[in-house]
Design a protein around this motif. Structure first.
Motif, PDB file in Angstrom:
ATOM      1  N   LEU A   1       0.835  -1.205   0.000  1.00 52.60           N
ATOM      2  CA  LEU A   1       0.000   0.000   0.000  1.00 52.60           C
ATOM      3  C   LEU A   1       0.867   1.250   0.000  1.00 52.60           C
ATOM      4  O   LEU A   1       0.547   2.252  -0.650  1.00 52.60           O
ATOM      5  CB  LEU A   1      -0.922  -0.012   1.218  1.00 52.60           C
ATOM      6  CG  LEU A   1      -2.166  -0.894   1.113  1.00 52.60           C
ATOM      7  CD1 LEU A   1      -2.818  -1.076   2.482  1.00 52.60           C
ATOM      8  CD2 LEU A   1      -3.173  -0.307   0.124  1.00 52.60           C
ATOM      9  N   GLY A   2       1.988   1.180   0.705  1.00 54.43           N
ATOM     10  CA  GLY A   2       2.895   2.317   0.733  1.00 54.43           C
ATOM     11  C   GLY A   2       3.485   2.627  -0.631  1.00 54.43           C
ATOM     12  O   GLY A   2       3.826   3.777  -0.922  1.00 54.43           O
ATOM     13  N   ASP A   3       3.590   1.612  -1.473  1.00 57.18           N
ATOM     14  CA  ASP A   3       4.158   1.796  -2.809  1.00 57.18           C
ATOM     15  C   ASP A   3       3.096   1.961  -3.894  1.00 57.18           C
ATOM     16  O   ASP A   3       3.427   2.133  -5.068  1.00 57.18           O
ATOM     17  CB  ASP A   3       5.031   0.589  -3.179  1.00 57.18           C
ATOM     18  CG  ASP A   3       6.327   0.572  -2.388  1.00 57.18           C
ATOM     19  OD1 ASP A   3       6.685   1.619  -1.819  1.00 57.18           O
ATOM     20  OD2 ASP A   3       6.979  -0.493  -2.342  1.00 57.18           O
ATOM     21  N   ALA A   4       1.819   1.879  -3.512  1.00 52.74           N
ATOM     22  CA  ALA A   4       0.744   1.961  -4.506  1.00 52.74           C
ATOM     23  C   ALA A   4       0.453   3.408  -4.870  1.00 52.74           C
ATOM     24  O   ALA A   4       0.389   4.288  -4.011  1.00 52.74           O
ATOM     25  CB  ALA A   4      -0.521   1.296  -3.962  1.00 52.74           C
ATOM     26  N   ALA A   5       0.261   3.645  -6.162  1.00 56.25           N
ATOM     27  CA  ALA A   5       0.018   5.010  -6.633  1.00 56.25           C
ATOM     28  C   ALA A   5      -1.349   5.522  -6.200  1.00 56.25           C
ATOM     29  O   ALA A   5      -1.528   6.726  -5.970  1.00 56.25           O
ATOM     30  CB  ALA A   5       0.138   5.055  -8.157  1.00 56.25           C
ATOM     31  N   ASP A   6      -2.334   4.616  -6.075  1.00 61.93           N
ATOM     32  CA  ASP A   6      -3.709   5.034  -5.798  1.00 61.93           C
ATOM     33  C   ASP A   6      -4.152   4.736  -4.374  1.00 61.93           C
ATOM     34  O   ASP A   6      -5.343   4.619  -4.094  1.00 61.93           O
ATOM     35  CB  ASP A   6      -4.663   4.335  -6.777  1.00 61.93           C
ATOM     36  CG  ASP A   6      -4.388   4.723  -8.216  1.00 61.93           C
ATOM     37  OD1 ASP A   6      -4.006   5.886  -8.451  1.00 61.93           O
ATOM     38  OD2 ASP A   6      -4.563   3.867  -9.105  1.00 61.93           O
TER      39      ASP A   6
ATOM     40  N   VAL B   1      -2.693  -5.818  -4.516  1.00 67.68           N
ATOM     41  CA  VAL B   1      -3.072  -4.573  -3.861  1.00 67.68           C
ATOM     42  C   VAL B   1      -3.469  -3.522  -4.893  1.00 67.68           C
ATOM     43  O   VAL B   1      -4.484  -2.824  -4.736  1.00 67.68           O
ATOM     44  CB  VAL B   1      -1.917  -4.067  -2.971  1.00 67.68           C
ATOM     45  CG1 VAL B   1      -2.155  -2.619  -2.531  1.00 67.68           C
ATOM     46  CG2 VAL B   1      -1.764  -4.963  -1.750  1.00 67.68           C
ATOM     47  N   ASP B   2      -2.701  -3.390  -5.962  1.00 64.63           N
ATOM     48  CA  ASP B   2      -3.020  -2.416  -6.996  1.00 64.63           C
ATOM     49  C   ASP B   2      -4.377  -2.707  -7.617  1.00 64.63           C
ATOM     50  O   ASP B   2      -5.173  -1.795  -7.872  1.00 64.63           O
ATOM     51  CB  ASP B   2      -1.941  -2.413  -8.080  1.00 64.63           C
ATOM     52  CG  ASP B   2      -0.610  -1.834  -7.596  1.00 64.63           C
ATOM     53  OD1 ASP B   2      -0.602  -1.184  -6.530  1.00 64.63           O
ATOM     54  OD2 ASP B   2       0.411  -2.058  -8.272  1.00 64.63           O
ATOM     55  N   ASP B   3      -4.668  -3.983  -7.848  1.00 60.78           N
ATOM     56  CA  ASP B   3      -5.963  -4.355  -8.418  1.00 60.78           C
ATOM     57  C   ASP B   3      -7.085  -4.042  -7.428  1.00 60.78           C
ATOM     58  O   ASP B   3      -8.146  -3.540  -7.825  1.00 60.78           O
ATOM     59  CB  ASP B   3      -5.963  -5.841  -8.768  1.00 60.78           C
ATOM     60  CG  ASP B   3      -7.280  -6.293  -9.377  1.00 60.78           C
ATOM     61  OD1 ASP B   3      -7.549  -5.913 -10.530  1.00 60.78           O
ATOM     62  OD2 ASP B   3      -8.045  -7.006  -8.690  1.00 60.78           O
ATOM     63  N   HIS B   4      -6.870  -4.319  -6.161  1.00 55.55           N
ATOM     64  CA  HIS B   4      -7.874  -4.017  -5.138  1.00 55.55           C
ATOM     65  C   HIS B   4      -8.221  -2.534  -5.155  1.00 55.55           C
ATOM     66  O   HIS B   4      -9.403  -2.147  -5.118  1.00 55.55           O
ATOM     67  CB  HIS B   4      -7.332  -4.414  -3.763  1.00 55.55           C
ATOM     68  CG  HIS B   4      -8.131  -3.871  -2.616  1.00 55.55           C
ATOM     69  ND1 HIS B   4      -9.207  -4.544  -2.082  1.00 55.55           N
ATOM     70  CD2 HIS B   4      -8.013  -2.702  -1.908  1.00 55.55           C
ATOM     71  CE1 HIS B   4      -9.727  -3.826  -1.092  1.00 55.55           C
ATOM     72  NE2 HIS B   4      -9.011  -2.713  -0.967  1.00 55.55           N
TER      73      HIS B   4
END
Length: 350
Positions: A250-255, A320-323
């Motif tokens: 989550l810390g590395d996710a753009a959204d 995580v990105d897909d979520h």
């Protein structure tokens, strides 16, 4: 192999299998009732045949349309369906049945399929009564999958069909309609304190969906008739380690939402015993992906065919990105945040 027939193919594992097959230059036909959106509707490399796999005539008609090198049975939930399919597609070069780690009937660490490099020990499969074989409840799922495995073995031994079974553990990743992992991603994204039943060392083996898809293809291409192959992440993590990994991703996710942690250190995992959970009428079993006895599958047999797993950090980042790109939140698995808050309040006073 050049052509594949996928029974199912539009939702989760089947969708990723079709994508994997296309990436490896297969001509793909999917067979299903058309009840779900077809992500390949505009892809001229994929032929859609509408039919009901529980209707023997529909399945036989589809089989007569063309010869297929490999048949992948994604949605066989009763052993009769496996016996029918292995007869209908008896001229295929490979028939691959999607079984389950739930087919094992004994608790061992790890659970083994047997027959790897002369090793003949195998974890016993679940039994299946006549009533269980025609049931459709969650309670008999493992029994029915085990009996489907036995149907695969019989087709190989008695009729010479190159039939094989693949046993995934808990599958996660993009497009996961079960939302089991989504519950935990949502918890970590929304709250800085996450309640975990027990001491956090619970282990329930999981399998990244793209790895399950590639495993099915690898078994079709290289597997041995009458054999079963486990598939799961090559590196296992405890429930608490999974939460830490989610937080890092989550810390590395753009959204990521503003409330999401920057890294695992920003999330406090709060352990709660059965007694402490009972304060709010909760139990450990109310938490998805919690299992009291460790569930671990041996994946050496599959790896020996040349299959490789996606690195765990990469697999979780994609998940995580897909979520974050969907509205999935795992709320169907939510034990209730108000109840958890009551547990947290009591724990804070201890």
């Amino acid at each position: 192999m050049d052509s594949a027939f996928v029974i199912g193919g539009t939702r989760f594992i089947g969708r990723h299998l079709v994508e994997d097959l296309l990436a490896h230059d297969y001509e793909v036909t999917i067979f299903n009732r058309g009840n779900h959106e077809n992500p390949f509707a505009d892809d001229d490399r994929v032929t859609h045949v509408e039919g009901d796999r529980t209707d023997d005539a529909d399945l036989a008609s589809a089989a007569r349309e063309s010869a297929y090198d490999a048949v992948f049975d994604m949605v066989a939930y009763q052993p009769r369906a496996v016996r029918t399919a292995t007869r209908v597609f008896d001229d295929a070069d490979a028939y691959v049945y999607v079984s389950s780690g739930a087919a094992y009937g004994a608790e061992e660490i790890p659970k083994r399929e047997g027959a790897l490099q002369g090793r003949d020990e195998a974890t016993a499969l679940a039994s299946c009564t006549g009533d269980q074989a025609v049931d459709d409840s969650h309670e008999t799922y493992g029994n029915r999958k085990a009996e489907g495995d036995r149907a695969v073995f019989a087709a190989a031994e008695e009729r010479g069909l190159r039939a094989m079974a693949v046993r995934p553990c808990i599958v996660y990743g993009p497009d996961d309609y079960t939302e089991r992992l989504d519950f935990w991603i949502d918890r970590v994204a929304e709250y800085d304190r996450v309640v975990v039943p027990g001491d956090g060392t619970n282990v329930w083996h999981r399998a990244y969906v793209e790895d399950v898809a590639s495993a099915l293809r690898v078994v079709a291409e290289n597997g041995a008739a009458g054999e079963a192959y486990n598939v799961g992440d090559r590196r296992l993590v405890t429930l608490e380690e999974m939460i830490d990994l989610i937080a890092d991703c989550l810390g590395d996710a753009a959204d990521a939402p503003a409330s999401a942690p920057d890294d695992a250190g920003d999330v406090e995992v709060v352990h709660a015993s059965e007694r402490e959970l009972s304060i709010a009428d909760l139990s450990a079993d109310d938490y998805v992906l919690y299992r009291d006895y460790p569930h671990v599958l041996d994946t050496e047999k599959l790896a020996a065919l040349g299959w490789e797993a996606t690195p765990l950090r990469e697999a979780m980042q994609r998940s995580v990105d897909d979520h974050l790109a969907t509205d999935r939140d795992g709320s169907d698995h939510d034990p209730g945040r108000d109840a958890e808050t009551a547990v947290l309040d009591v724990l804070d006073t201890l």
